[in-house]
Scaffold this active site. Structure first.
Site, PDB file in Angstrom:
ATOM      1  N   TYR A 103       0.825  -1.217   0.000  1.00 58.54           N
ATOM      2  CA  TYR A 103       0.000   0.000   0.000  1.00 58.54           C
ATOM      3  C   TYR A 103       0.855   1.262   0.000  1.00 58.54           C
ATOM      4  O   TYR A 103       0.348   2.370  -0.147  1.00 58.54           O
ATOM      5  CB  TYR A 103      -0.949   0.030   1.212  1.00 58.54           C
ATOM      6  CG  TYR A 103      -1.843  -1.178   1.354  1.00 58.54           C
ATOM      7  CD1 TYR A 103      -2.248  -1.935   0.248  1.00 58.54           C
ATOM      8  CD2 TYR A 103      -2.297  -1.561   2.615  1.00 58.54           C
ATOM      9  CE1 TYR A 103      -3.060  -3.053   0.411  1.00 58.54           C
ATOM     10  CE2 TYR A 103      -3.122  -2.676   2.776  1.00 58.54           C
ATOM     11  CZ  TYR A 103      -3.488  -3.413   1.674  1.00 58.54           C
ATOM     12  OH  TYR A 103      -4.302  -4.511   1.832  1.00 58.54           O
ATOM     13  N   HIS A 159       0.041 -12.196   1.735  1.00 57.90           N
ATOM     14  CA  HIS A 159      -0.981 -11.317   1.163  1.00 57.90           C
ATOM     15  C   HIS A 159      -1.811 -11.987   0.072  1.00 57.90           C
ATOM     16  O   HIS A 159      -2.997 -11.719  -0.068  1.00 57.90           O
ATOM     17  CB  HIS A 159      -0.342 -10.038   0.619  1.00 57.90           C
ATOM     18  CG  HIS A 159      -1.297  -8.895   0.484  1.00 57.90           C
ATOM     19  ND1 HIS A 159      -0.886  -7.592   0.383  1.00 57.90           N
ATOM     20  CD2 HIS A 159      -2.650  -8.850   0.438  1.00 57.90           C
ATOM     21  CE1 HIS A 159      -1.952  -6.800   0.276  1.00 57.90           C
ATOM     22  NE2 HIS A 159      -3.028  -7.550   0.298  1.00 57.90           N
TER      23      HIS A 159
END
Length: 334
Positions: A103, A159
């Site tokens: 991110y 992830h």
């Protein structure tokens, strides 16, 4: 319909009952029951619930996870506003912050965590292994901890399956996840986007320590499709964590689930004695079926609104309502 009869009770009912037990667990915590923190990092006093206003779930490793989590993985948070937005979430009472290296805003997030003055033991921080640069779990985790200005994470997830492939294969990467847990750098380990039975089974095959969490895209519009992987998780004490749960509001408004969704919302409003929003009903559905919520908003009013269903006095969705809601979204493609 065979599927409905054979399947739903396993999924919706067993998860609903765990939601009920959870609710009682919350009550016992709130009423001075013993909670989980045995290690020195946490300075909680006997009877105070560690995450007020949150729903706590016990993980298969003995730790607890608070729901909801505020996710930093949105465009708004990426454009250099992370510090402000995380600060705003903490101010509104959110204590579980969900991050990731990918991110590109963990530095800003770390600044907000430090500046907030909230003691580390009263925060729950999740981040994820992305294998962006083919670093080992230990190396990439080191970078994440440095950016977040922390010495441990509460939860660390692979992830997505691709990250395990890039990191040298699932077997190697999961061993490394187990290793950083042993070292105390992370309290709990899990996976994200392992959203089919096949993918989750691959993890179970190589794991000595089973994942505590599987974080997946989960809403009323894919709940039936995801029921098998949720059920497999439940069998092994793996809790499902949902992102994208507000899809009926954000990307598929006026979809087929809205009719029953609104009916359940009205029923909750009656029982609660004040107006419940559709979003709050969706969060109550997750809470009642034992699914952790990961969501995000930069709107101050919505920040307050979205945490309300996780308090212990908010009405639960019944098993029958949950099944009807989930069935109403089945097979919808917008």
């Amino acid at each position: 319909m065979i599927l409905t009869d054979a399947f739903w009770p396993v999924f919706a009912l067993s998860s609903w009952f765990s939601g009920q037990q959870q609710h009682q667990h919350d009550e016992s915590l709130a009423n001075g029951g013993h909670h989980h923190h045995h290690h020195g990092h946490h300075g909680h006093h006997g009877h105070v619930q560690p995450f007020p206003g949150h729903t706590l779930y016990k993980l298969n490793d003995g730790n607890y996870i608070p729901s909801p989590a505020w996710g930093t993985g949105t465009a708004t948070a990426r454009e250099g506003n992370a510090t402000l937005l995380v600060a705003q979430a903490l101010e509104a009472g959110w204590r579980h912050i969900d991050c990731s290296l990918i991110y590109r805003n963990q530095n800003g997030t770390g600044e907000a965590l430090t500046a907030s003055g909230v003691p580390r033991g009263e925060l729950y921080i999740t981040s994820k292994y992305d294998s962006l640069t083919n670093q080992s779990v230990h190396e990439e985790l080191g970078l994440t901890l440095a950016q977040l200005q922390l010495d441990y994470l509460d939860l660390y997830l692979i992830h997505f399956p691709r990250a395990a492939v890039n990191g040298g294969g699932l077997k190697k990467v999961w061993r490394e996840m187990e290793e950083v847990k042993k070292m105390g750098l992370v309290r709990s380990i899990g996976v994200s986007n392992y959203d089919s039975v096949e993918l989750l089974e691959e993890v179970l095959e190589v794991a000595e320590v089973f994942p505590a969490i599987n974080q997946i895209n989960y809403s009323v519009y894919n709940a039936v499709d995801k029921a098998p992987v949720v059920a497999l998780g439940t069998q092994h004490g793996i809790l499902t964590s949902a992102y994208g749960e507000l899809r009926p509001i954000t990307s598929s408004p006026n979809g087929p689930a809205d009719i029953i969704g609104k009916q359940i919302t009205d029923r909750l409003s009656k029982d609660y004695g004040k107006e419940v929003t559709y979003a709050q009903m969706i969060f109550s559905w997750l809470k009642s079926t034992g699914v952790v919520a990961v969501t995000t908003t930069s709107n101050k009013e919505r920040l307050k609104e979205q945490v309300v269903p996780f308090g212990k006095d908010f009405p639960l969705v019944t098993a029958a309502e949950a099944r009807a809601f989930e069935a109403s979204g089945w097979g919808y493609k917008d």
